[in-house]
Scaffold this motif. Structure first.
Motif, PDB file in Angstrom:
ATOM      1  N   MET A  70       0.937  -1.107   0.097  1.00 20.91           N
ATOM      2  CA  MET A  70      -0.080   0.179   0.364  1.00 20.91           C
ATOM      3  C   MET A  70       1.381   1.430   0.611  1.00 20.91           C
ATOM      4  N   ALA A  71       0.472   2.170  -0.821  1.00 18.12           N
ATOM      5  CA  ALA A  71       1.267   3.483  -0.672  1.00 18.12           C
ATOM      6  C   ALA A  71       0.768   4.183   0.358  1.00 18.12           C
ATOM      7  N   LYS A  72       2.003   5.134   0.332  1.00 13.16           N
ATOM      8  CA  LYS A  72       2.313   6.081   2.012  1.00 13.16           C
ATOM      9  C   LYS A  72       1.198   7.241   1.595  1.00 13.16           C
ATOM     10  N   THR A  73       0.169   7.762   2.201  1.00 14.88           N
ATOM     11  CA  THR A  73      -1.058   8.611   2.409  1.00 14.88           C
ATOM     12  C   THR A  73      -0.702  10.125   3.056  1.00 14.88           C
ATOM     13  N   PHE A  74      -0.970  10.968   2.406  1.00 19.50           N
ATOM     14  CA  PHE A  74      -0.596  11.833   2.979  1.00 19.50           C
ATOM     15  C   PHE A  74      -2.032  12.620   3.887  1.00 19.50           C
ATOM     16  N   GLU A  75      -1.889  13.424   4.848  1.00 19.64           N
ATOM     17  CA  GLU A  75      -3.464  14.490   4.625  1.00 19.64           C
ATOM     18  C   GLU A  75      -3.263  15.724   4.960  1.00 19.64           C
ATOM     19  N   TYR A  76      -3.884  16.726   4.336  1.00 20.13           N
ATOM     20  CA  TYR A  76      -3.532  17.465   4.977  1.00 20.13           C
ATOM     21  C   TYR A  76      -5.309  18.350   4.745  1.00 20.13           C
ATOM     22  N   SER A  77      -5.192  19.159   5.855  1.00 16.39           N
ATOM     23  CA  SER A  77      -7.195  19.295   6.517  1.00 16.39           C
ATOM     24  C   SER A  77      -6.785  21.462   6.202  1.00 16.39           C
ATOM     25  N   MET A  78      -7.524  21.639   5.763  1.00 17.65           N
ATOM     26  CA  MET A  78      -8.217  23.568   5.432  1.00 17.65           C
ATOM     27  C   MET A  78      -9.265  24.492   5.915  1.00 17.65           C
ATOM     28  N   LYS A  79      -9.242  25.217   6.136  1.00 19.88           N
ATOM     29  CA  LYS A  79     -10.564  25.496   6.312  1.00 19.88           C
ATOM     30  C   LYS A  79     -10.489  26.771   4.520  1.00 19.88           C
ATOM     31  N   ILE A  80     -12.056  26.579   3.900  1.00 19.85           N
ATOM     32  CA  ILE A  80     -11.636  27.177   2.164  1.00 19.85           C
ATOM     33  C   ILE A  80     -11.684  28.523   2.723  1.00 19.85           C
ATOM     34  N   PRO A  81     -10.911  29.792   2.335  1.00 16.01           N
ATOM     35  CA  PRO A  81     -10.932  30.917   2.952  1.00 16.01           C
ATOM     36  C   PRO A  81     -11.871  31.486   2.009  1.00 16.01           C
ATOM     37  N   PHE A  82     -11.810  32.734   2.335  1.00 20.90           N
ATOM     38  CA  PHE A  82     -12.716  34.051   1.195  1.00 20.90           C
ATOM     39  C   PHE A  82     -11.865  33.342  -0.043  1.00 20.90           C
ATOM     40  N   ASP A  83     -11.021  33.930  -0.151  1.00 24.27           N
ATOM     41  CA  ASP A  83      -9.984  35.002  -1.372  1.00 24.27           C
ATOM     42  C   ASP A  83     -10.109  33.618  -2.824  1.00 24.27           C
ATOM     43  N   MET A  84     -10.064  32.288  -1.683  1.00 21.91           N
ATOM     44  CA  MET A  84     -10.147  30.827  -2.627  1.00 21.91           C
ATOM     45  C   MET A  84     -11.640  30.477  -3.495  1.00 21.91           C
ATOM     46  N   SER A  85     -12.456  31.017  -2.964  1.00 23.56           N
ATOM     47  CA  SER A  85     -14.005  31.459  -3.420  1.00 23.56           C
ATOM     48  C   SER A  85     -14.395  32.184  -4.177  1.00 23.56           C
ATOM     49  N   ASP A  86     -15.540  31.205  -5.284  1.00 22.04           N
ATOM     50  CA  ASP A  86     -15.478  32.082  -5.726  1.00 22.04           C
ATOM     51  C   ASP A  86     -16.752  32.777  -6.365  1.00 22.04           C
ATOM     52  N   VAL A  87     -17.375  33.301  -7.093  1.00 21.32           N
ATOM     53  CA  VAL A  87     -18.811  34.123  -6.675  1.00 21.32           C
ATOM     54  C   VAL A  87     -20.000  33.622  -6.455  1.00 21.32           C
ATOM     55  N   ASN A  88     -19.767  32.046  -6.565  1.00 20.29           N
ATOM     56  CA  ASN A  88     -20.984  31.789  -6.479  1.00 20.29           C
ATOM     57  C   ASN A  88     -20.348  30.536  -4.017  1.00 20.29           C
ATOM     58  N   GLY A  89     -19.521  31.151  -4.368  1.00 22.37           N
ATOM     59  CA  GLY A  89     -19.446  30.464  -2.840  1.00 22.37           C
ATOM     60  C   GLY A  89     -18.250  29.637  -2.640  1.00 22.37           C
ATOM     61  N   PHE A  90     -17.916  28.805  -4.064  1.00 21.26           N
ATOM     62  CA  PHE A  90     -17.682  27.384  -4.169  1.00 21.26           C
ATOM     63  C   PHE A  90     -16.197  27.739  -4.256  1.00 21.26           C
ATOM     64  N   ILE A  91     -15.539  26.568  -4.464  1.00 27.61           N
ATOM     65  CA  ILE A  91     -13.818  27.072  -4.309  1.00 27.61           C
ATOM     66  C   ILE A  91     -13.745  26.926  -5.571  1.00 27.61           C
ATOM     67  N   LYS A  92     -12.246  27.763  -6.263  1.00 33.01           N
ATOM     68  CA  LYS A  92     -11.858  28.071  -7.968  1.00 33.01           C
ATOM     69  C   LYS A  92     -10.769  27.103  -7.894  1.00 33.01           C
ATOM     70  N   ILE A  93     -11.409  26.336  -9.126  1.00 34.50           N
ATOM     71  CA  ILE A  93     -11.009  24.724  -9.345  1.00 34.50           C
ATOM     72  C   ILE A  93      -9.382  25.017  -9.505  1.00 34.50           C
ATOM     73  N   PRO A  94      -8.877  26.343 -10.382  1.00 32.25           N
ATOM     74  CA  PRO A  94      -7.221  26.227 -10.702  1.00 32.25           C
ATOM     75  C   PRO A  94      -6.570  26.287  -8.634  1.00 32.25           C
ATOM     76  N   GLN A  95      -7.610  26.942  -8.560  1.00 35.15           N
ATOM     77  CA  GLN A  95      -6.763  27.323  -6.815  1.00 35.15           C
ATOM     78  C   GLN A  95      -7.168  25.848  -6.015  1.00 35.15           C
ATOM     79  N   LEU A  96      -7.652  25.062  -6.383  1.00 32.29           N
ATOM     80  CA  LEU A  96      -8.098  23.700  -5.730  1.00 32.29           C
ATOM     81  C   LEU A  96      -7.088  22.694  -6.073  1.00 32.29           C
TER      82      LEU A  96
END
Lengths: 251, 251
Positions: free
Chosen positions: B1-27
Protein backbone atom coordinates in the motif's frame (compact mmCIF):
# COMPACT_ATOMS: atom_id res chain seq x y z
CA UNK A 1 0.45 44.27 23.03
CA UNK A 2 -1.48 42.89 20.12
CA UNK A 3 -1.75 39.12 19.75
CA UNK A 4 0.79 37.71 17.32
CA UNK A 5 0.17 34.80 14.98
CA UNK A 6 2.88 32.91 13.11
CA UNK A 7 2.89 30.46 10.24
CA UNK A 8 5.98 28.75 8.82
CA UNK A 9 6.38 27.10 5.45
CA UNK A 10 8.85 26.28 2.70
CA UNK A 11 8.45 28.12 -0.59
CA UNK A 12 7.12 25.52 -3.07
CA UNK A 13 8.18 25.24 -6.69
CA UNK A 14 4.93 26.61 -8.10
CA UNK A 15 5.23 29.79 -6.02
CA UNK A 16 8.71 30.55 -7.36
CA UNK A 17 9.35 32.82 -10.34
CA UNK A 18 11.91 32.32 -13.11
CA UNK A 19 14.61 33.83 -10.88
CA UNK A 20 13.84 31.44 -8.05
CA UNK A 21 12.25 34.19 -5.94
CA UNK A 22 8.76 33.97 -4.46
CA UNK A 23 6.09 35.47 -6.73
CA UNK A 24 5.05 38.66 -4.95
CA UNK A 25 1.29 38.45 -5.60
CA UNK A 26 1.43 34.92 -4.14
CA UNK A 27 3.32 36.21 -1.10
CA UNK A 28 0.49 38.67 -0.50
CA UNK A 29 -2.22 36.02 -0.93
CA UNK A 30 -0.32 33.81 1.48
CA UNK A 31 0.04 36.60 4.05
CA UNK A 32 -3.69 37.27 3.87
CA UNK A 33 -4.35 33.60 4.45
CA UNK A 34 -2.17 33.75 7.57
CA UNK A 35 -4.11 36.72 8.93
CA UNK A 36 -7.27 34.73 8.09
CA UNK A 37 -5.92 31.87 10.25
CA UNK A 38 -5.44 34.27 13.17
CA UNK A 39 -8.99 35.54 12.74
CA UNK A 40 -10.33 31.98 12.88
CA UNK A 41 -8.24 31.22 15.96
CA UNK A 42 -9.58 34.30 17.74
CA UNK A 43 -13.21 33.56 16.83
CA UNK A 44 -13.37 36.47 14.39
CA UNK A 45 -13.37 34.59 11.09
CA UNK A 46 -14.54 36.19 7.84
CA UNK A 47 -17.58 33.91 8.06
CA UNK A 48 -18.43 35.10 11.60
CA UNK A 49 -18.23 38.76 10.57
CA UNK A 50 -20.27 38.14 7.42
CA UNK A 51 -23.00 36.18 9.19
CA UNK A 52 -23.25 38.45 12.24
CA UNK A 53 -22.71 41.89 10.74
CA UNK A 54 -23.03 41.44 6.93
CA UNK A 55 -19.56 43.00 6.70
CA UNK A 56 -16.47 42.02 4.76
CA UNK A 57 -12.86 43.18 5.08
CA UNK A 58 -11.34 45.09 2.22
CA UNK A 59 -7.76 46.32 1.92
CA UNK A 60 -7.16 49.93 0.95
CA UNK A 61 -3.38 50.15 1.13
CA UNK A 62 -0.22 48.03 1.05
CA UNK A 63 3.19 49.28 2.09
CA UNK A 64 6.07 46.83 1.66
CA UNK A 65 9.76 47.13 2.42
CA UNK A 66 11.72 44.30 0.94
CA UNK A 67 15.20 43.61 2.16
CA UNK A 68 15.35 40.46 0.05
CA UNK A 69 12.79 38.08 -1.44
CA UNK A 70 12.45 34.54 -0.08
CA UNK A 71 13.74 31.92 -2.50
CA UNK A 72 12.57 28.49 -3.65
CA UNK A 73 12.66 25.87 -0.88
CA UNK A 74 13.57 28.46 1.78
CA UNK A 75 11.75 28.13 5.08
CA UNK A 76 10.04 31.36 6.05
CA UNK A 77 7.85 32.42 8.94
CA UNK A 78 5.04 34.89 8.39
CA UNK A 79 4.29 36.82 11.58
CA UNK A 80 1.21 39.03 11.74
CA UNK A 81 -0.63 41.17 14.28
CA UNK A 82 -3.12 44.03 14.43
CA UNK A 83 -0.86 47.09 14.93
CA UNK A 84 -3.45 49.75 15.70
CA UNK A 85 -6.80 51.12 14.59
CA UNK A 86 -8.85 54.30 14.52
CA UNK A 87 -12.55 54.73 13.84
CA UNK A 88 -12.46 53.29 10.31
CA UNK A 89 -8.98 51.96 9.57
CA UNK A 90 -7.22 48.89 10.96
CA UNK A 91 -3.48 48.61 10.39
CA UNK A 92 -2.02 45.13 10.27
CA UNK A 93 1.68 44.25 10.26
CA UNK A 94 3.17 41.29 8.42
CA UNK A 95 6.81 40.40 8.98
CA UNK A 96 8.40 37.76 6.80
CA UNK A 97 11.34 36.17 8.60
CA UNK A 98 14.07 33.85 7.42
CA UNK A 99 15.12 30.74 9.30
CA UNK A 100 17.60 32.71 11.43
CA UNK A 101 14.76 34.96 12.57
CA UNK A 102 15.81 38.03 10.55
CA UNK A 103 12.96 40.07 9.13
CA UNK A 104 13.47 40.19 5.36
CA UNK A 105 10.14 41.79 4.38
CA UNK A 106 7.96 44.21 6.33
CA UNK A 107 4.44 44.91 5.14
CA UNK A 108 1.66 47.02 6.57
CA UNK A 109 -1.83 46.58 5.15
CA UNK A 110 -4.75 48.87 5.88
CA UNK A 111 -8.09 47.12 6.31
CA UNK A 112 -11.59 48.56 6.46
CA UNK A 113 -14.94 46.87 6.97
CA UNK A 114 -17.48 47.23 4.19
CA UNK A 115 -21.18 46.43 4.19
CA UNK A 116 -21.72 43.55 1.79
CA UNK A 117 -24.91 45.02 0.29
CA UNK A 118 -24.51 48.83 0.43
CA UNK A 119 -20.72 48.55 -0.21
CA UNK A 120 -20.21 51.41 2.26
CA UNK A 121 -17.38 51.54 4.76
CA UNK A 122 -18.44 50.67 8.31
CA UNK A 123 -16.72 51.74 11.57
CA UNK A 124 -14.77 48.95 13.19
CA UNK A 125 -16.46 47.48 16.27
CA UNK A 126 -14.83 47.02 19.71
CA UNK A 127 -15.76 43.30 19.64
CA UNK A 128 -13.30 42.91 16.77
CA UNK A 129 -10.43 45.15 17.89
CA UNK A 130 -10.58 43.64 21.39
CA UNK A 131 -10.31 40.09 20.06
CA UNK A 132 -7.00 41.03 18.41
CA UNK A 133 -5.83 43.29 21.29
CA UNK A 134 -5.46 46.05 18.72
CA UNK A 135 -4.52 49.43 20.17
CA UNK A 136 -6.60 52.52 19.44
CA UNK A 137 -4.55 55.34 17.96
CA UNK A 138 -5.73 58.50 16.27
CA UNK A 139 -2.64 58.43 14.06
CA UNK A 140 -3.52 57.81 10.43
CA UNK A 141 -0.84 56.06 8.39
CA UNK A 142 -0.69 57.83 5.08
CA UNK A 143 1.17 56.76 1.99
CA UNK A 144 2.75 59.00 -0.63
CA UNK A 145 0.58 61.45 -2.56
CA UNK A 146 0.06 59.99 -5.98
CA UNK A 147 -0.25 62.19 -9.02
CA UNK A 148 -2.35 61.21 -12.02
CA UNK A 149 -0.21 59.79 -14.83
CA UNK A 150 -0.28 61.56 -18.15
CA UNK A 151 1.51 59.16 -20.42
CA UNK A 152 3.68 56.14 -20.10
CA UNK A 153 3.35 52.56 -21.18
CA UNK A 154 0.01 50.82 -20.94
CA UNK A 155 -1.56 47.42 -21.41
CA UNK A 156 -5.17 46.29 -21.21
CA UNK A 157 -6.19 43.26 -19.13
CA UNK A 158 -9.55 41.48 -19.10
CA UNK A 159 -11.12 41.03 -15.69
CA UNK A 160 -11.46 37.27 -15.39
CA UNK A 161 -14.07 35.18 -13.57
CA UNK A 162 -11.44 33.77 -11.22
CA UNK A 163 -10.18 37.29 -10.42
CA UNK A 164 -13.42 37.81 -8.50
CA UNK A 165 -14.02 36.88 -4.89
CA UNK A 166 -17.26 35.64 -3.38
CA UNK A 167 -18.73 39.15 -3.36
CA UNK A 168 -18.07 39.66 -7.04
CA UNK A 169 -15.19 42.05 -6.22
CA UNK A 170 -11.82 41.81 -7.85
CA UNK A 171 -9.52 40.06 -5.39
CA UNK A 172 -7.07 42.46 -3.78
CA UNK A 173 -3.99 40.64 -4.91
CA UNK A 174 -5.00 41.16 -8.57
CA UNK A 175 -4.28 44.91 -8.51
CA UNK A 176 -0.68 44.24 -7.63
CA UNK A 177 -0.60 41.50 -10.26
CA UNK A 178 -1.59 44.01 -12.98
CA UNK A 179 0.89 46.58 -11.64
CA UNK A 180 3.74 44.08 -11.93
CA UNK A 181 2.69 42.37 -15.18
CA UNK A 182 2.71 45.60 -17.21
CA UNK A 183 6.47 45.84 -16.60
CA UNK A 184 6.99 42.86 -18.91
CA UNK A 185 8.92 39.61 -18.49
CA UNK A 186 12.30 41.08 -19.43
CA UNK A 187 12.16 43.85 -16.81
CA UNK A 188 10.80 41.48 -14.14
CA UNK A 189 13.55 38.97 -14.86
CA UNK A 190 16.22 41.60 -14.21
CA UNK A 191 14.68 43.69 -11.41
CA UNK A 192 13.22 43.08 -7.97
CA UNK A 193 11.22 45.59 -5.93
CA UNK A 194 12.68 47.15 -2.77
CA UNK A 195 9.65 49.23 -1.83
CA UNK A 196 6.06 48.88 -2.95
CA UNK A 197 3.24 51.20 -2.05
CA UNK A 198 -0.19 50.44 -3.47
CA UNK A 199 -3.33 52.43 -2.80
CA UNK A 200 -6.75 51.16 -3.69
CA UNK A 201 -9.04 53.97 -4.90
CA UNK A 202 -12.17 52.48 -6.43
CA UNK A 203 -13.49 49.01 -6.99
CA UNK A 204 -12.93 47.41 -10.41
CA UNK A 205 -16.22 46.00 -11.67
CA UNK A 206 -16.67 42.44 -12.88
CA UNK A 207 -16.92 41.68 -16.56
CA UNK A 208 -14.92 44.54 -18.08
CA UNK A 209 -11.30 45.33 -18.76
CA UNK A 210 -8.74 47.49 -16.95
CA UNK A 211 -5.73 49.43 -18.18
CA UNK A 212 -2.48 49.08 -16.29
CA UNK A 213 -0.19 52.03 -16.99
CA UNK A 214 3.22 53.15 -15.73
CA UNK A 215 5.80 55.91 -15.99
CA UNK A 216 9.43 55.18 -15.22
CA UNK A 217 12.11 57.46 -13.80
CA UNK A 218 15.34 55.60 -13.24
CA UNK A 219 14.55 52.72 -10.89
CA UNK A 220 11.27 54.20 -9.68
CA UNK A 221 7.97 53.44 -11.41
CA UNK A 222 4.61 55.14 -10.89
CA UNK A 223 1.55 53.11 -11.71
CA UNK A 224 -2.15 53.44 -12.17
CA UNK A 225 -4.98 51.04 -12.87
CA UNK A 226 -7.96 52.60 -14.62
CA UNK A 227 -11.29 51.43 -15.99
CA UNK A 228 -14.27 53.32 -17.44
CA UNK A 229 -12.42 56.62 -17.01
CA UNK A 230 -11.83 56.14 -13.26
CA UNK A 231 -8.64 55.49 -11.35
CA UNK A 232 -8.97 52.20 -9.49
CA UNK A 233 -5.53 51.95 -7.90
CA UNK A 234 -2.22 53.80 -7.79
CA UNK A 235 1.20 52.51 -6.89
CA UNK A 236 4.82 53.48 -6.55
CA UNK A 237 7.63 50.95 -6.74
CA UNK A 238 11.36 51.27 -6.16
CA UNK A 239 13.34 48.59 -7.94
CA UNK A 240 16.88 47.29 -7.91
CA UNK A 241 18.68 45.10 -10.38
CA UNK A 242 18.86 41.37 -9.72
CA UNK A 243 22.45 40.72 -8.71
CA UNK A 244 22.07 37.08 -7.87
CA UNK A 245 19.38 34.65 -8.95
CA UNK A 246 17.26 33.25 -6.14
CA UNK A 247 18.45 29.70 -6.63
CA UNK A 248 22.09 30.56 -6.00
CA UNK A 249 21.24 32.02 -2.59
CA UNK A 250 22.98 30.23 0.22
CA UNK A 251 25.03 28.07 -2.17
CA UNK B 1 0.00 0.00 0.00
CA UNK B 2 1.28 3.41 -0.96
CA UNK B 3 1.95 5.94 1.79
CA UNK B 4 -0.92 8.36 2.28
CA UNK B 5 -0.54 12.01 3.20
CA UNK B 6 -3.36 14.24 4.42
CA UNK B 7 -3.81 17.96 4.86
CA UNK B 8 -6.89 19.66 6.28
CA UNK B 9 -7.93 23.27 5.89
CA UNK B 10 -10.90 25.60 5.74
CA UNK B 11 -11.64 27.22 2.39
CA UNK B 12 -10.69 30.90 2.79
CA UNK B 13 -12.61 33.83 1.35
CA UNK B 14 -10.07 34.60 -1.37
CA UNK B 15 -10.25 31.02 -2.73
CA UNK B 16 -14.04 31.17 -3.13
CA UNK B 17 -15.74 32.16 -6.38
CA UNK B 18 -18.85 34.31 -6.79
CA UNK B 19 -21.04 31.29 -6.10
CA UNK B 20 -19.23 30.53 -2.87
CA UNK B 21 -17.54 27.44 -4.35
CA UNK B 22 -13.78 26.85 -4.29
CA UNK B 23 -12.04 28.16 -7.44
CA UNK B 24 -11.03 25.03 -9.32
CA UNK B 25 -7.56 26.20 -10.49
CA UNK B 26 -6.81 27.07 -6.83
CA UNK B 27 -8.00 23.61 -5.74
CA UNK B 28 -5.49 22.09 -8.14
CA UNK B 29 -2.66 24.36 -6.96
CA UNK B 30 -3.52 23.44 -3.39
CA UNK B 31 -3.57 19.72 -4.16
CA UNK B 32 -0.14 20.00 -5.77
CA UNK B 33 1.15 21.77 -2.68
CA UNK B 34 -0.12 18.88 -0.56
CA UNK B 35 1.69 16.33 -2.73
CA UNK B 36 4.74 18.61 -2.41
CA UNK B 37 4.43 18.34 1.38
CA UNK B 38 4.41 14.55 1.15
CA UNK B 39 7.51 14.63 -1.03
CA UNK B 40 9.31 16.78 1.55
CA UNK B 41 8.23 14.47 4.35
CA UNK B 42 9.56 11.43 2.49
CA UNK B 43 12.88 13.10 1.63
CA UNK B 44 11.99 13.36 -2.06
CA UNK B 45 11.38 17.10 -2.33
CA UNK B 46 11.42 18.93 -5.66
CA UNK B 47 14.69 20.49 -4.52
CA UNK B 48 16.26 17.10 -3.81
CA UNK B 49 15.30 15.76 -7.24
CA UNK B 50 16.49 18.92 -8.98
CA UNK B 51 19.84 19.00 -7.18
CA UNK B 52 20.58 15.30 -7.43
CA UNK B 53 19.18 14.43 -10.85
CA UNK B 54 18.53 17.76 -12.61
CA UNK B 55 14.95 16.56 -13.07
CA UNK B 56 11.62 18.27 -12.50
CA UNK B 57 8.10 16.84 -12.31
CA UNK B 58 5.63 17.79 -14.96
CA UNK B 59 1.98 16.82 -15.15
CA UNK B 60 0.63 15.42 -18.41
CA UNK B 61 -2.94 14.64 -17.49
CA UNK B 62 -5.68 15.49 -14.98
CA UNK B 63 -8.83 13.47 -14.54
CA UNK B 64 -11.36 14.84 -12.03
CA UNK B 65 -14.73 13.55 -10.91
CA UNK B 66 -16.60 16.12 -8.90
CA UNK B 67 -19.53 15.05 -6.77
CA UNK B 68 -19.78 18.56 -5.33
CA UNK B 69 -17.39 21.49 -4.92
CA UNK B 70 -16.21 22.52 -1.43
CA UNK B 71 -17.73 25.82 -0.28
CA UNK B 72 -16.43 28.89 1.55
CA UNK B 73 -15.44 28.17 5.16
CA UNK B 74 -15.96 24.42 4.75
CA UNK B 75 -13.31 22.21 6.29
CA UNK B 76 -11.87 19.78 3.77
CA UNK B 77 -9.14 17.16 3.88
CA UNK B 78 -6.95 16.55 0.86
CA UNK B 79 -5.66 12.99 0.83
CA UNK B 80 -2.99 12.00 -1.66
CA UNK B 81 -0.86 8.97 -2.50
CA UNK B 82 1.17 7.52 -5.37
CA UNK B 83 -1.29 5.03 -6.95
CA UNK B 84 1.03 3.23 -9.35
CA UNK B 85 3.74 3.77 -11.93
CA UNK B 86 5.22 2.24 -15.06
CA UNK B 87 8.53 3.04 -16.77
CA UNK B 88 7.70 6.70 -17.47
CA UNK B 89 4.37 7.58 -15.88
CA UNK B 90 3.49 8.04 -12.22
CA UNK B 91 -0.19 8.12 -11.30
CA UNK B 92 -1.13 10.05 -8.18
CA UNK B 93 -4.54 10.06 -6.52
CA UNK B 94 -6.04 13.06 -4.74
CA UNK B 95 -9.25 12.62 -2.77
CA UNK B 96 -10.98 15.68 -1.39
CA UNK B 97 -13.09 14.78 1.63
CA UNK B 98 -15.69 16.69 3.57
CA UNK B 99 -15.75 16.85 7.36
CA UNK B 100 -17.83 13.66 7.59
CA UNK B 101 -15.12 11.82 5.64
CA UNK B 102 -17.08 11.51 2.37
CA UNK B 103 -15.03 11.86 -0.80
CA UNK B 104 -16.54 14.75 -2.77
CA UNK B 105 -13.84 15.03 -5.46
CA UNK B 106 -11.57 12.37 -6.93
CA UNK B 107 -8.64 13.39 -9.06
CA UNK B 108 -5.89 11.39 -10.73
CA UNK B 109 -2.86 13.29 -12.05
CA UNK B 110 -0.22 11.76 -14.28
CA UNK B 111 3.33 12.89 -13.51
CA UNK B 112 6.51 12.42 -15.52
CA UNK B 113 10.08 13.45 -14.79
CA UNK B 114 11.72 15.81 -17.25
CA UNK B 115 15.36 16.80 -17.59
CA UNK B 116 15.64 20.46 -16.73
CA UNK B 117 18.06 21.25 -19.57
CA UNK B 118 17.19 18.88 -22.42
CA UNK B 119 13.45 19.01 -21.54
CA UNK B 120 13.24 15.30 -22.36
CA UNK B 121 11.17 12.83 -20.37
CA UNK B 122 13.25 10.64 -18.04
CA UNK B 123 12.31 7.17 -16.70
CA UNK B 124 11.27 7.23 -13.07
CA UNK B 125 13.93 5.86 -10.68
CA UNK B 126 13.35 3.13 -8.04
CA UNK B 127 14.71 5.50 -5.35
CA UNK B 128 11.65 7.69 -5.93
CA UNK B 129 8.91 5.10 -6.35
CA UNK B 130 10.18 3.20 -3.30
CA UNK B 131 10.06 6.31 -1.11
CA UNK B 132 6.34 6.63 -1.85
CA UNK B 133 5.68 2.84 -1.81
CA UNK B 134 4.26 3.23 -5.30
CA UNK B 135 3.25 -0.02 -6.98
CA UNK B 136 4.63 -0.96 -10.39
CA UNK B 137 1.89 -1.71 -12.91
CA UNK B 138 2.12 -2.05 -16.68
CA UNK B 139 -1.40 -0.65 -16.97
CA UNK B 140 -1.44 2.73 -18.66
CA UNK B 141 -4.28 5.01 -17.64
CA UNK B 142 -5.55 6.61 -20.81
CA UNK B 143 -7.99 9.46 -21.12
CA UNK B 144 -10.50 10.04 -23.91
CA UNK B 145 -9.28 10.44 -27.49
CA UNK B 146 -9.47 14.12 -28.28
CA UNK B 147 -10.30 15.31 -31.79
CA UNK B 148 -8.95 18.56 -33.16
CA UNK B 149 -11.53 21.36 -32.95
CA UNK B 150 -12.57 22.99 -36.19
CA UNK B 151 -14.54 25.98 -34.99
CA UNK B 152 -16.14 27.17 -31.84
CA UNK B 153 -15.61 30.17 -29.63
CA UNK B 154 -12.10 31.44 -28.98
CA UNK B 155 -10.26 34.00 -26.91
CA UNK B 156 -6.61 35.00 -26.85
CA UNK B 157 -4.68 35.24 -23.57
CA UNK B 158 -1.21 36.71 -23.02
CA UNK B 159 1.26 34.47 -21.24
CA UNK B 160 2.21 36.46 -18.13
CA UNK B 161 5.45 36.58 -16.18
CA UNK B 162 3.75 35.15 -13.09
CA UNK B 163 2.26 32.30 -15.15
CA UNK B 164 5.80 30.90 -15.41
CA UNK B 165 7.45 28.65 -12.89
CA UNK B 166 11.10 28.60 -11.93
CA UNK B 167 12.02 26.73 -15.12
CA UNK B 168 10.36 29.31 -17.33
CA UNK B 169 7.50 26.86 -18.04
CA UNK B 170 3.89 27.83 -17.85
CA UNK B 171 2.59 26.58 -14.53
CA UNK B 172 0.35 23.55 -14.94
CA UNK B 173 -2.66 25.08 -13.28
CA UNK B 174 -2.73 27.85 -15.92
CA UNK B 175 -3.91 25.52 -18.70
CA UNK B 176 -7.02 24.72 -16.73
CA UNK B 177 -7.42 28.40 -15.93
CA UNK B 178 -7.53 29.26 -19.67
CA UNK B 179 -9.90 26.35 -20.34
CA UNK B 180 -12.35 27.64 -17.74
CA UNK B 181 -11.98 31.39 -18.40
CA UNK B 182 -12.96 31.11 -22.07
CA UNK B 183 -16.44 29.97 -20.96
CA UNK B 184 -17.13 33.48 -19.66
CA UNK B 185 -18.41 34.77 -16.32
CA UNK B 186 -22.09 34.20 -17.11
CA UNK B 187 -21.64 30.52 -17.97
CA UNK B 188 -19.31 29.96 -14.99
CA UNK B 189 -21.79 31.61 -12.63
CA UNK B 190 -24.53 29.18 -13.69
CA UNK B 191 -22.60 25.95 -14.26
CA UNK B 192 -20.23 23.73 -12.32
CA UNK B 193 -18.12 20.93 -13.76
CA UNK B 194 -18.91 17.30 -12.94
CA UNK B 195 -16.04 15.73 -14.90
CA UNK B 196 -12.86 17.33 -16.16
CA UNK B 197 -10.25 15.66 -18.30
CA UNK B 198 -7.25 17.70 -19.34
CA UNK B 199 -4.37 16.44 -21.44
CA UNK B 200 -1.13 18.34 -21.78
CA UNK B 201 0.34 17.99 -25.28
CA UNK B 202 3.13 20.52 -25.74
CA UNK B 203 4.72 23.17 -23.59
CA UNK B 204 3.49 26.78 -24.00
CA UNK B 205 6.50 29.05 -24.41
CA UNK B 206 7.09 32.17 -22.33
CA UNK B 207 6.44 35.58 -23.76
CA UNK B 208 3.76 34.85 -26.33
CA UNK B 209 0.02 34.43 -26.39
CA UNK B 210 -2.25 31.39 -26.47
CA UNK B 211 -5.72 30.83 -27.89
CA UNK B 212 -8.27 29.08 -25.74
CA UNK B 213 -11.04 27.61 -27.88
CA UNK B 214 -14.12 25.47 -27.21
CA UNK B 215 -17.04 23.72 -28.88
CA UNK B 216 -20.19 23.02 -26.92
CA UNK B 217 -22.69 20.18 -27.27
CA UNK B 218 -25.38 20.38 -24.62
CA UNK B 219 -23.61 20.29 -21.27
CA UNK B 220 -20.36 18.90 -22.68
CA UNK B 221 -17.56 21.20 -23.87
CA UNK B 222 -14.45 20.25 -25.84
CA UNK B 223 -11.46 22.51 -25.45
CA UNK B 224 -8.09 23.18 -26.95
CA UNK B 225 -5.25 25.53 -26.13
CA UNK B 226 -3.09 26.44 -29.11
CA UNK B 227 -0.10 28.68 -29.78
CA UNK B 228 2.10 29.13 -32.86
CA UNK B 229 0.00 26.61 -34.80
CA UNK B 230 0.49 23.81 -32.25
CA UNK B 231 -1.96 22.22 -29.86
CA UNK B 232 -0.69 22.70 -26.30
CA UNK B 233 -3.52 21.10 -24.35
CA UNK B 234 -6.91 19.49 -24.90
CA UNK B 235 -9.77 19.06 -22.48
CA UNK B 236 -13.27 17.72 -22.12
CA UNK B 237 -15.64 18.94 -19.45
CA UNK B 238 -19.10 17.77 -18.42
CA UNK B 239 -21.10 20.49 -16.68
CA UNK B 240 -24.27 20.76 -14.70
CA UNK B 241 -26.35 23.74 -13.79
CA UNK B 242 -25.82 25.36 -10.38
CA UNK B 243 -28.91 24.43 -8.39
CA UNK B 244 -27.83 25.94 -5.10
CA UNK B 245 -25.20 28.61 -4.45
CA UNK B 246 -22.25 27.47 -2.37
CA UNK B 247 -23.01 29.74 0.53
CA UNK B 248 -26.46 28.24 1.13
CA UNK B 249 -24.94 24.78 1.56
CA UNK B 250 -25.63 23.34 4.97
CA UNK B 251 -27.93 26.21 5.99
Amino acid sequence: MAKTFEYSMKIPFDMSDVNGFIKIPQLILLSLQVSGMQSIELGMSDMYILENYNLVWIITDYNMKIDRLPVFDEKITIETYAMSHNRLFCYRAFNIKDEAGNTIIEMVATFVLMDRDTRKVHPVMPEITEAFDSEFSKTMLRGPRFKELEGGVEQEYLVRFYDLDMNGHVNNSKYLDWVFEVMGADFLTHHVPKKVHLKYVKEVLAGGAITSQYEQEGLTTLHQITSDGHINAQAEIEWEEVKEKGWTYGN
